[in-house]
Design a protein around this motif. Sequence first.
Motif, PDB file in Angstrom:
ATOM      1  N   LEU A 222       0.821  -1.205   0.000  1.00 16.47           N
ATOM      2  CA  LEU A 222       0.000   0.000   0.000  1.00 16.47           C
ATOM      3  C   LEU A 222       0.860   1.263   0.000  1.00 16.47           C
ATOM      4  O   LEU A 222       0.556   2.240  -0.693  1.00 16.47           O
ATOM      5  CB  LEU A 222      -0.928   0.004   1.223  1.00 16.47           C
ATOM      6  N   GLU A 223       1.955   1.257   0.774  1.00 14.92           N
ATOM      7  CA  GLU A 223       2.846   2.415   0.820  1.00 14.92           C
ATOM      8  C   GLU A 223       3.508   2.645  -0.529  1.00 14.92           C
ATOM      9  O   GLU A 223       3.623   3.782  -1.001  1.00 14.92           O
ATOM     10  CB  GLU A 223       3.898   2.237   1.913  1.00 14.92           C
ATOM     11  N   LEU A 224       3.974   1.557  -1.168  1.00 13.98           N
ATOM     12  CA  LEU A 224       4.629   1.692  -2.475  1.00 13.98           C
ATOM     13  C   LEU A 224       3.641   2.156  -3.533  1.00 13.98           C
ATOM     14  O   LEU A 224       4.019   2.854  -4.484  1.00 13.98           O
ATOM     15  CB  LEU A 224       5.259   0.354  -2.882  1.00 13.98           C
ATOM     16  N   MET A 225       2.364   1.778  -3.390  1.00 15.05           N
ATOM     17  CA  MET A 225       1.331   2.281  -4.311  1.00 15.05           C
ATOM     18  C   MET A 225       1.189   3.790  -4.183  1.00 15.05           C
ATOM     19  O   MET A 225       1.118   4.512  -5.187  1.00 15.05           O
ATOM     20  CB  MET A 225      -0.010   1.603  -4.009  1.00 15.05           C
ATOM     21  N   LYS A 226       1.160   4.272  -2.941  1.00 14.57           N
ATOM     22  CA  LYS A 226       1.027   5.715  -2.729  1.00 14.57           C
ATOM     23  C   LYS A 226       2.237   6.463  -3.275  1.00 14.57           C
ATOM     24  O   LYS A 226       2.114   7.588  -3.751  1.00 14.57           O
ATOM     25  CB  LYS A 226       0.851   6.004  -1.238  1.00 14.57           C
ATOM     26  N   MET A 227       3.415   5.852  -3.187  1.00 14.05           N
ATOM     27  CA  MET A 227       4.637   6.497  -3.684  1.00 14.05           C
ATOM     28  C   MET A 227       4.751   6.420  -5.191  1.00 14.05           C
ATOM     29  O   MET A 227       5.594   7.098  -5.794  1.00 14.05           O
ATOM     30  CB  MET A 227       5.853   5.827  -3.033  1.00 14.05           C
ATOM     31  N   GLY A 228       3.912   5.602  -5.826  1.00 17.23           N
ATOM     32  CA  GLY A 228       3.995   5.459  -7.278  1.00 17.23           C
ATOM     33  C   GLY A 228       5.051   4.483  -7.737  1.00 17.23           C
ATOM     34  O   GLY A 228       5.374   4.437  -8.916  1.00 17.23           O
ATOM     35  N   THR A 229       5.604   3.706  -6.800  1.00 20.79           N
ATOM     36  CA  THR A 229       6.648   2.737  -7.154  1.00 20.79           C
ATOM     37  C   THR A 229       6.060   1.536  -7.881  1.00 20.79           C
ATOM     38  O   THR A 229       6.710   0.964  -8.763  1.00 20.79           O
ATOM     39  CB  THR A 229       7.383   2.279  -5.877  1.00 20.79           C
ATOM     40  N   ILE A 230       4.859   1.144  -7.510  1.00 23.28           N
ATOM     41  CA  ILE A 230       4.184   0.021  -8.168  1.00 23.28           C
ATOM     42  C   ILE A 230       2.764   0.438  -8.505  1.00 23.28           C
ATOM     43  O   ILE A 230       2.251   1.429  -7.991  1.00 23.28           O
ATOM     44  CB  ILE A 230       4.158  -1.232  -7.267  1.00 23.28           C
ATOM     45  N   ARG A 231       2.144  -0.365  -9.379  1.00 25.61           N
ATOM     46  CA  ARG A 231       0.753  -0.126  -9.752  1.00 25.61           C
ATOM     47  C   ARG A 231       0.036  -1.464  -9.776  1.00 25.61           C
ATOM     48  O   ARG A 231       0.594  -2.466 -10.253  1.00 25.61           O
ATOM     49  CB  ARG A 231       0.668   0.552 -11.120  1.00 25.61           C
ATOM     50  N   ILE A 232      -1.187  -1.510  -9.262  1.00 25.22           N
ATOM     51  CA  ILE A 232      -1.920  -2.775  -9.241  1.00 25.22           C
ATOM     52  C   ILE A 232      -3.081  -2.704 -10.229  1.00 25.22           C
ATOM     53  O   ILE A 232      -3.629  -1.629 -10.499  1.00 25.22           O
ATOM     54  CB  ILE A 232      -2.437  -3.102  -7.824  1.00 25.22           C
ATOM     55  N   SER A 233      -3.461  -3.841 -10.752  1.00 24.77           N
ATOM     56  CA  SER A 233      -4.553  -3.904 -11.729  1.00 24.77           C
ATOM     57  C   SER A 233      -5.231  -5.272 -11.627  1.00 24.77           C
ATOM     58  O   SER A 233      -4.660  -6.242 -11.110  1.00 24.77           O
ATOM     59  CB  SER A 233      -4.032  -3.669 -13.143  1.00 24.77           C
ATOM     60  N   GLN A 234      -6.449  -5.352 -12.137  1.00 24.38           N
ATOM     61  CA  GLN A 234      -7.222  -6.590 -12.141  1.00 24.38           C
ATOM     62  C   GLN A 234      -8.118  -6.582 -13.376  1.00 24.38           C
ATOM     63  O   GLN A 234      -8.943  -5.686 -13.547  1.00 24.38           O
ATOM     64  CB  GLN A 234      -8.069  -6.689 -10.854  1.00 24.38           C
ATOM     65  N   GLU A 235      -7.950  -7.561 -14.241  1.00 27.54           N
ATOM     66  CA  GLU A 235      -8.705  -7.572 -15.489  1.00 27.54           C
ATOM     67  C   GLU A 235     -10.169  -7.916 -15.272  1.00 27.54           C
ATOM     68  O   GLU A 235     -11.064  -7.281 -15.825  1.00 27.54           O
ATOM     69  CB  GLU A 235      -8.078  -8.574 -16.481  1.00 27.54           C
ATOM     70  N   HIS A 236     -10.455  -8.929 -14.476  1.00 28.29           N
ATOM     71  CA  HIS A 236     -11.828  -9.355 -14.246  1.00 28.29           C
ATOM     72  C   HIS A 236     -12.052  -9.521 -12.739  1.00 28.29           C
ATOM     73  O   HIS A 236     -11.116  -9.731 -11.970  1.00 28.29           O
ATOM     74  CB  HIS A 236     -12.137 -10.680 -14.957  1.00 28.29           C
ATOM     75  N   ILE A 237     -13.319  -9.437 -12.344  1.00 27.72           N
ATOM     76  CA  ILE A 237     -13.679  -9.626 -10.942  1.00 27.72           C
ATOM     77  C   ILE A 237     -13.282 -11.028 -10.501  1.00 27.72           C
ATOM     78  O   ILE A 237     -13.451 -12.002 -11.242  1.00 27.72           O
ATOM     79  CB  ILE A 237     -15.192  -9.405 -10.734  1.00 27.72           C
ATOM     80  N   PHE A 238     -12.743 -11.135  -9.304  1.00 23.46           N
ATOM     81  CA  PHE A 238     -12.284 -12.376  -8.686  1.00 23.46           C
ATOM     82  C   PHE A 238     -10.977 -12.894  -9.280  1.00 23.46           C
ATOM     83  O   PHE A 238     -10.482 -13.932  -8.853  1.00 23.46           O
ATOM     84  CB  PHE A 238     -13.349 -13.481  -8.772  1.00 23.46           C
ATOM     85  N   ASP A 239     -10.419 -12.201 -10.313  1.00 27.44           N
ATOM     86  CA  ASP A 239      -9.103 -12.598 -10.807  1.00 27.44           C
ATOM     87  C   ASP A 239      -8.038 -12.182  -9.805  1.00 27.44           C
ATOM     88  O   ASP A 239      -8.278 -11.336  -8.938  1.00 27.44           O
ATOM     89  CB  ASP A 239      -8.812 -11.930 -12.162  1.00 27.44           C
ATOM     90  N   ASP A 240      -6.874 -12.785  -9.949  1.00 28.89           N
ATOM     91  CA  ASP A 240      -5.761 -12.390  -9.100  1.00 28.89           C
ATOM     92  C   ASP A 240      -5.335 -10.968  -9.467  1.00 28.89           C
ATOM     93  O   ASP A 240      -5.414 -10.548 -10.622  1.00 28.89           O
ATOM     94  CB  ASP A 240      -4.592 -13.370  -9.294  1.00 28.89           C
ATOM     95  N   ILE A 241      -4.893 -10.221  -8.467  1.00 28.57           N
ATOM     96  CA  ILE A 241      -4.425  -8.853  -8.696  1.00 28.57           C
ATOM     97  C   ILE A 241      -2.979  -8.904  -9.166  1.00 28.57           C
ATOM     98  O   ILE A 241      -2.140  -9.572  -8.557  1.00 28.57           O
ATOM     99  CB  ILE A 241      -4.559  -8.027  -7.408  1.00 28.57           C
ATOM    100  N   GLN A 242      -2.703  -8.189 -10.237  1.00 31.14           N
ATOM    101  CA  GLN A 242      -1.346  -8.114 -10.780  1.00 31.14           C
ATOM    102  C   GLN A 242      -0.661  -6.825 -10.361  1.00 31.14           C
ATOM    103  O   GLN A 242      -1.288  -5.762 -10.296  1.00 31.14           O
ATOM    104  CB  GLN A 242      -1.387  -8.203 -12.316  1.00 31.14           C
ATOM    105  N   ILE A 243       0.618  -6.939 -10.062  1.00 30.45           N
ATOM    106  CA  ILE A 243       1.401  -5.787  -9.648  1.00 30.45           C
ATOM    107  C   ILE A 243       2.401  -5.468 -10.748  1.00 30.45           C
ATOM    108  O   ILE A 243       3.160  -6.340 -11.184  1.00 30.45           O
ATOM    109  CB  ILE A 243       2.145  -6.062  -8.321  1.00 30.45           C
TER     110      ILE A 243
END
Length: 249
Positions: A222-243
């Motif tokens: 969560l901290e790295l997301m706020k810093m912009g170091t990583i970004r998370i995404s999810q193509e479909h509901i219930f799919d695994d979240i990709q970083i």
Amino acid sequence: MELTVKLQVFEGPLDLLLYLLEKNKVNIYDIPIVEITEQYMEYIREMKRQDLEVLSEFLVMAATLVDIKSRMLLPSNPDSEEEEEDPRAELVQQLLEYKMYKCMAYELKDRQMDAGRVMYKKPTIPEEVRAYEPPVDIHELISDITLSRLHEIFESIMKKQQDKIDPLRSKFGKIEKEEVSLEDKMEDLKKYAAGHRHFSFRGLLTAQSSKVEVIVTFLAILELMKMGTIRISQEHIFDDIQIDSKVAA
């Protein structure tokens, strides 16, 4: 030569009565009705010469005072068993209520005057604060993911960690382990992200060896997301979240 007398202006008959009581320094609960009536009538006689428009209500009070005066001059009945009511009681109650409202009016007037001397400064924002722009748009980072989904994944990972506990070995003595700090875990994740452009959120949490590490890893993400170091995404509901890593290799 005619002598002109300037009378003090009163707001009503009760105001005049209250003034006479204060002037004579008498107890409001024990009004010397004869003396006060004479002074009141003297004021009425002066009003007849100057202002006839406001005289009517003062005359009503004058009649009331004369009535009270006459009742007080009557001899009491010695054979009566009931305690006689003081003829001044109703007048005293009216004077007390009037005095209370008059004091309240003075208090409100003082507050109004005090409020008129208060100055308020219009709100201003320094130019440095106005020109500030956050380095990362949080809404853009989590536009395709929800906190409820993150919570579901976190709970499932914690459940798996619970299932890993050996029911027999868990009863043995514990070996204290050095705590994992958030700063150290963030550094580890940055190094991992530098060598892995895309990786699984679930897989990252599952690889942790304890509940403490799972929690600290989750917070570090969560901290790295706020810093912009990583970004998370999810193509479909219930799919695994990709970083997705934004760390330079």
